[in-house]
Design a protein around this motif. Structure first.
Motif, short mmCIF file in Angstrom:
data_model
loop_
_atom_site.label_atom_id
_atom_site.label_comp_id
_atom_site.label_asym_id
_atom_site.label_seq_id
_atom_site.Cartn_x
_atom_site.Cartn_y
_atom_site.Cartn_z
N ASP A 142 0.82 -1.16 -0.25
CA ASP A 142 -0.05 -0.01 -0.20
C ASP A 142 1.00 1.33 -0.07
OD1 ASP A 142 0.87 0.38 2.63
OD2 ASP A 142 -1.06 0.03 3.62
N LYS A 143 0.41 2.50 0.03
CA LYS A 143 1.00 3.66 -0.11
C LYS A 143 1.82 3.98 1.05
CE LYS A 143 -2.66 6.18 2.09
NZ LYS A 143 -3.70 7.43 1.88
N ASN A 144 1.68 3.41 2.11
CA ASN A 144 2.58 3.31 3.49
C ASN A 144 3.82 2.34 3.50
OD1 ASN A 144 0.80 5.49 4.72
ND2 ASN A 144 -0.31 3.82 5.28
N GLY A 145 3.80 1.58 2.41
CA GLY A 145 4.93 0.41 2.30
C GLY A 145 4.48 -0.74 3.08
N ASP A 146 3.19 -0.77 3.56
CA ASP A 146 3.01 -2.12 4.16
C ASP A 146 2.49 -3.08 3.30
OD1 ASP A 146 2.98 -0.62 6.61
OD2 ASP A 146 0.88 -0.43 6.89
N ILE A 147 2.82 -4.39 3.65
CA ILE A 147 2.44 -5.47 2.86
C ILE A 147 0.98 -6.00 3.17
CG2 ILE A 147 2.52 -8.00 2.24
CD1 ILE A 147 5.64 -7.58 2.48
N VAL A 148 0.00 -5.94 2.22
CA VAL A 148 -1.48 -6.23 2.53
C VAL A 148 -1.89 -7.60 1.76
CG1 VAL A 148 -3.46 -5.21 2.71
CG2 VAL A 148 -1.91 -3.87 2.99
#
Length: 210
Positions: A142-148
């Motif tokens: 996602d835009k925050n660099g989290d893996i989803v």
């Protein structure tokens, strides 16, 4: 815990109800084979037993109904396909190119209606960047660099599922001489009595002096 408290309350209410019914109508006082003076004791004992059986049946029925409505989700981090376990915490180390690789296996079993677009999230860390290597059907950054990982996308249009899917991603050190140790811990968005989530963690180690 809530079910246990409700069970205790129901038993207490049932006991009070049995006492009330016994006061209003004691069927056993009309039976000739019941010893004189014992009719009330017999009545209370049997009424208590009947009410407790009814409560047990009701809770068993509700328990089975809840169980058939549940969905079980497991997220296991691993680095070795021969050692995938919810109790194992894999150690992730970096190579000479400042990269490492981690895989996760997501298992879903049960009623997918209870997922409600739920997602597993692996939050970004300041020490590393994530780069998706094998996204499967539903992994993204996602835009925050989290893996989803979108669980609804994994299940498609199925209502009852039993599936396992593997995902993989790279970890790239932001600072080549970083010396740190941290825990990568997958989580799921939202809680529900109908969703049971289990996961392990991965230990990320950078540098040799941690």
């Amino acid at each position: 815990m809530i079910i246990k408290i409700l069970r205790i309350v129901a038993s207490l209410f049932g006991a009070i109800s049995a006492l009330f019914i016994a006061q209003k109508f004691n069927f056993f006082q009309y039976l000739p084979f019941v010893p004189e003076g014992k009719a009330y004791d017999v009545c209370i004992t049997i009424y208590f037993t009947i009410v407790e059986c009814l409560i047990s049946f009701l809770f068993e029925f509700i328990g089975k109904l809840i169980e058939t409505s549940k969905v079980y989700v497991t997220c296991m981090c691993f680095t070795d396909f021969h050692n995938i376990s919810i109790s194992n915490i894999p150690l992730v180390t970096f190579d000479d190119m400042d990269t490492a690789r981690l895989s996760v296996r997501v298992s879903i079993k049960g009623n997918t209606d209870k997922l409600k677009s739920r997602k597993i999230r692996i939050r970004s860390m300041s020490q590393v960047d994530f780069q998706i290597e094998h996204s499967g059907t539903s992994m993204k950054l996602d835009k925050n660099g989290d893996i989803v990982i979108n669980l609804t996308q994994m299940c498609g249009n199925q209502k009852e599922v039993y599936l396992n899917e593997n995902f993989a991603f790279k970890l790239i050190r932001n600072i080549s001489n970083a010396n740190a140790e941290c825990i990568l811990n997958p989580s799921i968005e939202g809680n529900s009595i109908f969703l049971v989530f289990r996961n392990n963690s991965a230990k990320i180690k950078m540098g040799g002096n941690v």
